[in-house]
Design an enzyme around this catalytic site. Structure first.
Site, PDB file in Angstrom:
ATOM      1  N   ARG A 106      30.696  10.909  22.220  1.00 27.72           N
ATOM      2  CA  ARG A 106      31.466  11.998  22.823  1.00 27.72           C
ATOM      3  C   ARG A 106      31.523  11.807  24.332  1.00 27.72           C
ATOM      4  O   ARG A 106      30.490  11.592  24.957  1.00 27.72           O
ATOM      5  CB  ARG A 106      30.766  13.349  22.568  1.00 27.72           C
ATOM      6  CG  ARG A 106      30.897  13.853  21.202  1.00 27.72           C
ATOM      7  CD  ARG A 106      30.585  15.313  21.127  1.00 27.72           C
ATOM      8  NE  ARG A 106      29.372  15.760  21.809  1.00 27.72           N
ATOM      9  CZ  ARG A 106      28.953  17.010  21.821  1.00 27.72           C
ATOM     10  NH1 ARG A 106      29.657  17.937  21.203  1.00 27.72           N
ATOM     11  NH2 ARG A 106      27.854  17.355  22.438  1.00 27.72           N
ATOM     12  N   THR A 110      34.788  15.802  28.531  1.00 23.38           N
ATOM     13  CA  THR A 110      35.840  16.416  27.698  1.00 23.38           C
ATOM     14  C   THR A 110      35.344  16.779  26.298  1.00 23.38           C
ATOM     15  O   THR A 110      36.015  17.518  25.588  1.00 23.38           O
ATOM     16  CB  THR A 110      37.010  15.427  27.527  1.00 23.38           C
ATOM     17  OG1 THR A 110      36.513  14.284  26.788  1.00 23.38           O
ATOM     18  CG2 THR A 110      37.543  14.950  28.870  1.00 23.38           C
ATOM     19  N   ASP A 202      19.466  16.274  21.283  1.00 20.93           N
ATOM     20  CA  ASP A 202      20.325  15.111  21.036  1.00 20.93           C
ATOM     21  C   ASP A 202      19.730  14.282  19.902  1.00 20.93           C
ATOM     22  O   ASP A 202      18.664  13.667  20.043  1.00 20.93           O
ATOM     23  CB  ASP A 202      20.428  14.278  22.322  1.00 20.93           C
ATOM     24  CG  ASP A 202      21.465  13.168  22.178  1.00 20.93           C
ATOM     25  OD1 ASP A 202      22.427  13.165  22.968  1.00 20.93           O
ATOM     26  OD2 ASP A 202      21.311  12.310  21.271  1.00 20.93           O
ATOM     27  N   ASP A 205      19.101  10.451  20.610  1.00 20.25           N
ATOM     28  CA  ASP A 205      17.954  10.202  21.502  1.00 20.25           C
ATOM     29  C   ASP A 205      16.635  10.456  20.783  1.00 20.25           C
ATOM     30  O   ASP A 205      15.665   9.711  20.966  1.00 20.25           O
ATOM     31  CB  ASP A 205      18.044  11.094  22.739  1.00 20.25           C
ATOM     32  CG  ASP A 205      19.101  10.591  23.721  1.00 20.25           C
ATOM     33  OD1 ASP A 205      19.406   9.388  23.691  1.00 20.25           O
ATOM     34  OD2 ASP A 205      19.617  11.407  24.505  1.00 20.25           O
TER      35      ASP A 205
HETATM   36  C1  PRP Z   1      26.611  13.160  18.534  1.00 17.91           C
HETATM   37  C2  PRP Z   1      26.476  13.344  17.038  1.00 17.91           C
HETATM   38  C3  PRP Z   1      27.922  13.348  16.580  1.00 17.91           C
HETATM   39  C4  PRP Z   1      28.627  14.037  17.719  1.00 17.91           C
HETATM   40  C5  PRP Z   1      28.864  15.457  17.300  1.00 17.91           C
HETATM   41  O1  PRP Z   1      26.830  11.855  18.857  1.00 17.91           O
HETATM   42  O2  PRP Z   1      25.681  12.383  16.426  1.00 17.91           O
HETATM   43  O3  PRP Z   1      28.450  12.044  16.368  1.00 17.91           O
HETATM   44  O4  PRP Z   1      27.740  13.995  18.850  1.00 17.91           O
HETATM   45  O5  PRP Z   1      29.650  16.117  18.213  1.00 17.91           O
HETATM   46  P1  PRP Z   1      31.107  16.649  17.899  1.00 17.91           P
HETATM   47  O6  PRP Z   1      31.050  17.351  16.579  1.00 17.91           O
HETATM   48  O7  PRP Z   1      31.353  17.609  19.049  1.00 17.91           O
HETATM   49  O8  PRP Z   1      32.066  15.500  17.922  1.00 17.91           O
HETATM   50  P2  PRP Z   1      26.913  11.327  20.375  1.00 17.91           P
HETATM   51  O9  PRP Z   1      28.323  11.408  20.871  1.00 17.91           O
HETATM   52  O10 PRP Z   1      25.887  12.029  21.194  1.00 17.91           O
HETATM   53  O11 PRP Z   1      26.590   9.786  20.229  1.00 17.91           O
HETATM   54  P3  PRP Z   1      25.217   9.045  19.827  1.00 17.91           P
HETATM   55  O12 PRP Z   1      24.974   9.312  18.366  1.00 17.91           O
HETATM   56  O13 PRP Z   1      25.530   7.625  20.106  1.00 17.91           O
HETATM   57  O14 PRP Z   1      24.109   9.587  20.697  1.00 17.91           O
HETATM   58  N1  URA Z   2      25.158  15.943  19.371  1.00 12.32           N
HETATM   59  C1  URA Z   2      23.811  16.101  19.282  1.00 12.32           C
HETATM   60  O1  URA Z   2      23.065  15.125  19.128  1.00 12.32           O
HETATM   61  N2  URA Z   2      23.318  17.343  19.384  1.00 12.32           N
HETATM   62  C2  URA Z   2      24.083  18.429  19.542  1.00 12.32           C
HETATM   63  O2  URA Z   2      23.562  19.551  19.610  1.00 12.32           O
HETATM   64  C3  URA Z   2      25.485  18.247  19.633  1.00 12.32           C
HETATM   65  C4  URA Z   2      25.999  16.997  19.529  1.00 12.32           C
END
Ligand code: PRP
Ligand code: URA
Length: 211
Positions: A106, A110, A202, A205
Site C-alpha cells: 500500500r 494514498t 502491521d 512487520d
Molecule cells: C498490508 C496487508 C494487506 C494490505 C491491506 O500489506 O497485508 O496486503 O496492507 O490493506 P488494504 O486493505 O487497505 O489494501 P502492506 O501494504 O503493509 O504490505 P506488506 O505485507 O508487504 O507489509
Molecule cells: N495492514 C496491516 O498490516 N495492518 C493494518 O492494520 C492495516 C493494513
C-alpha cells in the site's frame, strides 16, 4: 455493518482465543507466525464446508464403499508479504495445493495498492483459488488481487483474512459478490493512517520481524 451474504465472520471461541494472543503487542515473532498458521487452518476447514465434492469407491480392509472427496484442484495465492504467513496453514489440509504469488504494497500516502509481482500456477483458471491476506483494511489490495485473478480466468475464488475492517469487508462484498470472504474477526474501524482498530499493528512487520 450491513450483512452481506458472501461475508462470513467466524467469531468461534477457539479462534477468538488465538486472535487475543495474536493482537497482544508482547507476542513475539515465533508465536505470531504459529498463530497465523493455526487460525488459517481453522478458516480453511470452515471455508471448505460447501465446496464441490465427488464420490469415489474405496476398498476398506472389510469391503468396498462410496466415499465423498473434494472435487478439483486447489491453488493458494498469498498477497505478499503478509499472506505468505498463511500458506502453511492451508497446506496442512491441502498438502498438494499449488501456490501462486501476488506482490502488492500500500502506498503510505494514498493507501492505494501497488502491484509489483505476479506469478500464478498454470491452469489456475480451473482451480479452486484461496486468496490469502491476514489484514483486510480498506479492501483495496484484496479487490485488485481478485480483479487480477479474474482477468486470468479464475472463476472460483475464496478470500481468507484473519482481521477485517468493516470498510474493507463492504468494499469486497459489493465489488465481488461472487467471492466468499472468510474473516476470523471483524474489527471496529480504520484509523487516519488506514490501520485497523484495535487490529494487531502491521502484520508483515510482526510476521517477519522487520520493525
Ligand atoms: C498490508 C496487508 C494487506 C494490505 C491491506 O500489506 O497485508 O496486503 O496492507 O490493506 P488494504 O486493505 O487497505 O489494501 P502492506 O501494504 O503493509 O504490505 P506488506 O505485507 O508487504 O507489509
Ligand atoms: N495492514 C496491516 O498490516 N495492518 C493494518 O492494520 C492495516 C493494513
Amino acid at each position: 455493518m450491513k450483512a452481506y451474504k458472501n461475508v462470513h465472520v467466524l467469531d468461534h471461541p477457539l479462534i477468538c482465543h488465538k486472535v487475543a494472543i495474536l493482537r497482544d503487542k508482547n507476542t513475539g515473532t515465533k508465536q505470531f507466525r504459529e498463530l497465523i498458521e493455526e487460525i488459517t487452518t481453522l478458516l480453511t476447514f470452515e471455508s471448505f464446508k460447501e465446496v464441490p465434492t465427488k464420490t469415489v469407491i474405496v476398498s476398506t480392509p472389510l469391503e468396498d464403499c462410496e466415499q465423498k472427496t473434494v472435487d478439483g484442484e486447489v491453488a493458494i495465492v498469498p498477497i505478499l508479504r503478509a499472506g505468505l504467513g498463511m500458506v502453511s496453514g492451508v497446506h496442512t489440509l491441502f498438502p498438494t495445493a499449488k501456490v501462486g504469488h501476488i506482490g502488492m504494497y500500500r502506498d503510505e500516502q494514498t493507501l492505494q495498492p501497488q502491484e509489483y509481482y505476479c506469478k500464478l500456477p498454470e491452469g489456475i483458471e480451473n482451480m479452486q483459488v484461496i486468496l490469502l491476506d491476514p489484514m483486510l483494511a480498506t479492501g483495496g489490495s484484496a479487490c485488485d488481487a481478485i480483479d487480477l485473478l479474474k482477468k486470468r480466468g479464475c472463476k472460483k475464488i475464496k478470500l481468507m483474512n484473519i482481521i477485517g475492517a468493516p470498510e474493507g469487508a463492504q468494499k469486497v462484498a459489493a465489488s465481488h459478490p461472487d467471492v466468499d470472504v472468510y474473516i476470523a474477526t471483524l474489527d471496529r474501524c480504520l484509523n487516519e493512517n488506514g490501520y485497523i482498530l484495535p487490529g494487531l499493528g502491521d502484520a508483515g512487520d510482526r510476521l517477519f520481524g522487520t520493525k
